[in-house]
Design a protein around this motif. Structure first.
Motif, PDB file in Angstrom:
ATOM      1  N   ALA A 130     -10.792  11.125   2.521  1.00  0.00           N
ATOM      2  CA  ALA A 130     -11.338   9.869   2.011  1.00  0.00           C
ATOM      3  C   ALA A 130     -11.419   8.882   3.170  1.00  0.00           C
ATOM      4  O   ALA A 130     -10.811   9.084   4.216  1.00  0.00           O
ATOM      5  CB  ALA A 130     -10.434   9.320   0.912  1.00  0.00           C
ATOM      6  N   THR A 131     -12.163   7.806   2.999  1.00  0.00           N
ATOM      7  CA  THR A 131     -12.256   6.797   4.050  1.00  0.00           C
ATOM      8  C   THR A 131     -11.052   5.868   4.055  1.00  0.00           C
ATOM      9  O   THR A 131     -10.786   5.203   5.038  1.00  0.00           O
ATOM     10  CB  THR A 131     -13.543   5.961   3.903  1.00  0.00           C
ATOM     11  OG1 THR A 131     -13.540   5.359   2.612  1.00  0.00           O
ATOM     12  CG2 THR A 131     -14.774   6.819   4.095  1.00  0.00           C
ATOM     13  N   SER A 132     -10.311   5.817   2.960  1.00  0.00           N
ATOM     14  CA  SER A 132      -9.133   4.969   2.864  1.00  0.00           C
ATOM     15  C   SER A 132      -8.081   5.658   1.993  1.00  0.00           C
ATOM     16  O   SER A 132      -8.387   6.104   0.895  1.00  0.00           O
ATOM     17  CB  SER A 132      -9.523   3.623   2.235  1.00  0.00           C
ATOM     18  OG  SER A 132      -8.394   2.815   2.069  1.00  0.00           O
ATOM     19  N   VAL A 133      -6.868   5.762   2.520  1.00  0.00           N
ATOM     20  CA  VAL A 133      -5.774   6.350   1.744  1.00  0.00           C
ATOM     21  C   VAL A 133      -4.552   5.439   1.831  1.00  0.00           C
ATOM     22  O   VAL A 133      -4.351   4.735   2.811  1.00  0.00           O
ATOM     23  CB  VAL A 133      -5.399   7.772   2.219  1.00  0.00           C
ATOM     24  CG1 VAL A 133      -6.525   8.751   1.978  1.00  0.00           C
ATOM     25  CG2 VAL A 133      -4.990   7.784   3.666  1.00  0.00           C
ATOM     26  N   HIS A 134      -3.753   5.463   0.784  1.00  0.00           N
ATOM     27  CA  HIS A 134      -2.530   4.672   0.726  1.00  0.00           C
ATOM     28  C   HIS A 134      -1.346   5.620   0.817  1.00  0.00           C
ATOM     29  O   HIS A 134      -1.305   6.651   0.156  1.00  0.00           O
ATOM     30  CB  HIS A 134      -2.468   3.879  -0.585  1.00  0.00           C
ATOM     31  CG  HIS A 134      -3.542   2.853  -0.696  1.00  0.00           C
ATOM     32  ND1 HIS A 134      -3.312   1.525  -0.456  1.00  0.00           N
ATOM     33  CD2 HIS A 134      -4.861   2.966  -0.989  1.00  0.00           C
ATOM     34  CE1 HIS A 134      -4.438   0.858  -0.610  1.00  0.00           C
ATOM     35  NE2 HIS A 134      -5.401   1.707  -0.936  1.00  0.00           N
ATOM     36  N   ARG A 135      -0.391   5.264   1.654  1.00  0.00           N
ATOM     37  CA  ARG A 135       0.838   6.026   1.793  1.00  0.00           C
ATOM     38  C   ARG A 135       2.003   5.055   1.766  1.00  0.00           C
ATOM     39  O   ARG A 135       1.850   3.866   2.035  1.00  0.00           O
ATOM     40  CB  ARG A 135       0.870   6.817   3.113  1.00  0.00           C
ATOM     41  CG  ARG A 135      -0.199   7.881   3.231  1.00  0.00           C
ATOM     42  CD  ARG A 135       0.062   9.000   2.229  1.00  0.00           C
ATOM     43  NE  ARG A 135      -0.851  10.106   2.383  1.00  0.00           N
ATOM     44  CZ  ARG A 135      -1.964  10.289   1.665  1.00  0.00           C
ATOM     45  NH1 ARG A 135      -2.314   9.412   0.757  1.00  0.00           N
ATOM     46  NH2 ARG A 135      -2.729  11.340   1.866  1.00  0.00           N
ATOM     47  N   THR A 136       3.195   5.554   1.454  1.00  0.00           N
ATOM     48  CA  THR A 136       4.382   4.709   1.413  1.00  0.00           C
ATOM     49  C   THR A 136       5.220   4.961   2.664  1.00  0.00           C
ATOM     50  O   THR A 136       5.590   6.094   2.956  1.00  0.00           O
ATOM     51  CB  THR A 136       5.208   5.003   0.143  1.00  0.00           C
ATOM     52  OG1 THR A 136       4.369   4.786  -0.995  1.00  0.00           O
ATOM     53  CG2 THR A 136       6.416   4.097   0.061  1.00  0.00           C
ATOM     54  N   ALA A 137       5.506   3.885   3.399  1.00  0.00           N
ATOM     55  CA  ALA A 137       6.342   3.970   4.595  1.00  0.00           C
ATOM     56  C   ALA A 137       7.788   4.218   4.191  1.00  0.00           C
ATOM     57  O   ALA A 137       8.170   4.050   3.023  1.00  0.00           O
ATOM     58  CB  ALA A 137       6.231   2.686   5.404  1.00  0.00           C
ATOM     59  N   LEU A 138       8.604   4.615   5.140  1.00  0.00           N
ATOM     60  CA  LEU A 138      10.010   4.917   4.893  1.00  0.00           C
ATOM     61  C   LEU A 138      10.761   3.739   4.283  1.00  0.00           C
ATOM     62  O   LEU A 138      11.684   3.917   3.494  1.00  0.00           O
ATOM     63  CB  LEU A 138      10.674   5.356   6.199  1.00  0.00           C
ATOM     64  CG  LEU A 138      12.073   5.931   6.114  1.00  0.00           C
ATOM     65  CD1 LEU A 138      12.120   7.152   5.205  1.00  0.00           C
ATOM     66  CD2 LEU A 138      12.583   6.289   7.496  1.00  0.00           C
ATOM     67  N   ASP A 139      10.335   2.521   4.594  1.00  0.00           N
ATOM     68  CA  ASP A 139      11.009   1.345   4.032  1.00  0.00           C
ATOM     69  C   ASP A 139      10.470   0.956   2.655  1.00  0.00           C
ATOM     70  O   ASP A 139      10.882  -0.038   2.082  1.00  0.00           O
ATOM     71  CB  ASP A 139      10.929   0.162   4.990  1.00  0.00           C
ATOM     72  CG  ASP A 139       9.551  -0.473   5.048  1.00  0.00           C
ATOM     73  OD1 ASP A 139       8.558   0.197   4.700  1.00  0.00           O
ATOM     74  OD2 ASP A 139       9.467  -1.645   5.447  1.00  0.00           O
ATOM     75  N   GLY A 140       9.523   1.745   2.102  1.00  0.00           N
ATOM     76  CA  GLY A 140       9.012   1.506   0.759  1.00  0.00           C
ATOM     77  C   GLY A 140       7.737   0.693   0.678  1.00  0.00           C
ATOM     78  O   GLY A 140       7.184   0.515  -0.398  1.00  0.00           O
ATOM     79  N   GLN A 141       7.251   0.189   1.796  1.00  0.00           N
ATOM     80  CA  GLN A 141       6.026  -0.610   1.785  1.00  0.00           C
ATOM     81  C   GLN A 141       4.791   0.285   1.790  1.00  0.00           C
ATOM     82  O   GLN A 141       4.809   1.375   2.334  1.00  0.00           O
ATOM     83  CB  GLN A 141       5.989  -1.530   2.996  1.00  0.00           C
ATOM     84  CG  GLN A 141       7.096  -2.555   2.974  1.00  0.00           C
ATOM     85  CD  GLN A 141       6.892  -3.575   4.053  1.00  0.00           C
ATOM     86  OE1 GLN A 141       5.967  -4.359   3.988  1.00  0.00           O
ATOM     87  NE2 GLN A 141       7.768  -3.539   5.044  1.00  0.00           N
ATOM     88  N   SER A 142       3.718  -0.241   1.217  1.00  0.00           N
ATOM     89  CA  SER A 142       2.457   0.492   1.159  1.00  0.00           C
ATOM     90  C   SER A 142       1.683   0.327   2.460  1.00  0.00           C
ATOM     91  O   SER A 142       1.456  -0.789   2.930  1.00  0.00           O
ATOM     92  CB  SER A 142       1.612  -0.031  -0.010  1.00  0.00           C
ATOM     93  OG  SER A 142       0.379   0.635  -0.051  1.00  0.00           O
ATOM     94  N   LEU A 143       1.299   1.459   3.054  1.00  0.00           N
ATOM     95  CA  LEU A 143       0.449   1.477   4.247  1.00  0.00           C
ATOM     96  C   LEU A 143      -0.943   1.929   3.846  1.00  0.00           C
ATOM     97  O   LEU A 143      -1.096   2.801   2.992  1.00  0.00           O
ATOM     98  CB  LEU A 143       0.982   2.477   5.280  1.00  0.00           C
ATOM     99  CG  LEU A 143       2.180   2.076   6.108  1.00  0.00           C
ATOM    100  CD1 LEU A 143       2.689   3.281   6.897  1.00  0.00           C
ATOM    101  CD2 LEU A 143       1.826   0.961   7.056  1.00  0.00           C
ATOM    102  N   PHE A 196      -0.605  -2.705   6.741  1.00  0.00           N
ATOM    103  CA  PHE A 196       0.064  -3.000   5.493  1.00  0.00           C
ATOM    104  C   PHE A 196      -0.952  -3.724   4.632  1.00  0.00           C
ATOM    105  O   PHE A 196      -1.898  -4.323   5.138  1.00  0.00           O
ATOM    106  CB  PHE A 196       1.315  -3.855   5.711  1.00  0.00           C
ATOM    107  CG  PHE A 196       2.414  -3.117   6.417  1.00  0.00           C
ATOM    108  CD1 PHE A 196       3.119  -2.134   5.763  1.00  0.00           C
ATOM    109  CD2 PHE A 196       2.731  -3.399   7.731  1.00  0.00           C
ATOM    110  CE1 PHE A 196       4.122  -1.420   6.408  1.00  0.00           C
ATOM    111  CE2 PHE A 196       3.734  -2.709   8.378  1.00  0.00           C
ATOM    112  CZ  PHE A 196       4.431  -1.720   7.718  1.00  0.00           C
ATOM    113  N   ALA A 197      -0.768  -3.721   3.327  1.00  0.00           N
ATOM    114  CA  ALA A 197      -1.784  -4.219   2.388  1.00  0.00           C
ATOM    115  C   ALA A 197      -2.348  -5.595   2.740  1.00  0.00           C
ATOM    116  O   ALA A 197      -3.537  -5.797   2.648  1.00  0.00           O
ATOM    117  CB  ALA A 197      -1.211  -4.212   0.976  1.00  0.00           C
ATOM    118  N   ALA A 198      -1.536  -6.538   3.159  1.00  0.00           N
ATOM    119  CA  ALA A 198      -2.017  -7.899   3.381  1.00  0.00           C
ATOM    120  C   ALA A 198      -2.111  -8.273   4.860  1.00  0.00           C
ATOM    121  O   ALA A 198      -2.020  -9.439   5.212  1.00  0.00           O
ATOM    122  CB  ALA A 198      -1.110  -8.877   2.653  1.00  0.00           C
ATOM    123  N   MET A 199      -2.306  -7.308   5.730  1.00  0.00           N
ATOM    124  CA  MET A 199      -2.324  -7.579   7.165  1.00  0.00           C
ATOM    125  C   MET A 199      -3.607  -7.085   7.810  1.00  0.00           C
ATOM    126  O   MET A 199      -4.241  -6.166   7.311  1.00  0.00           O
ATOM    127  CB  MET A 199      -1.159  -6.856   7.854  1.00  0.00           C
ATOM    128  CG  MET A 199       0.185  -7.408   7.563  1.00  0.00           C
ATOM    129  SD  MET A 199       1.439  -6.565   8.550  1.00  0.00           S
ATOM    130  CE  MET A 199       0.909  -6.962  10.200  1.00  0.00           C
TER     131      MET A 199
END
Length: 109
Positions: free
Chosen positions: A41-54, A67-70
């Motif tokens: 896909a052109t965009s995928v979401h994964r969870t970093a070790l600290d629990g944040q969405s990348l 990160f979602a808002a950066m």
């Protein structure tokens, strides 16, 4: 593998050293070896070790991570094989708002 371009990369200053474990956890995806540009896909979401969405995004051969808002960090060297996955070298340190202040015990920068 091509050499990692080091010009322009910024390194953490000594006052960030106590925060290094927390910073690294923001940049690691556990249990998965992410290979670029082989995403389906052109965009995928994964969870970093600290629990944040990348968010990992691809536009042709260009890949970014954020990160979602950066704003995104550009992948400057992709798919460096290591014993437990792949390393994607990015052009900057990603620190979501508030994480550095929390790590430094509330000290405002």
């Amino acid at each position: 593998a091509s050499p990692i371009p080091l010009s322009g990369l910024q390194y953490p200053t000594p006052f960030l050293l106590p925060c290094l474990p927390s910073i690294l956890q923001m940049h690691l995806i556990p249990g998965e070896s992410v290979t670029l540009p082989a995403l389906n896909a052109t965009s995928v979401h994964r969870t970093a070790l600290d629990g944040q969405s990348l968010v990992i995004e691809q536009n042709g051969k260009n890949s970014t991570v954020r990160f979602a808002a950066m704003p995104p960090a550009q992948v400057v060297s992709a798919n460096l094989a290591c014993a437990n996955g792949n390393i994607q070298v990015i052009d900057r340190l990603m620190l979501p708002a508030g994480n550095l202040t929390r790590c430094l015990g509330g000290m405002d920068l």
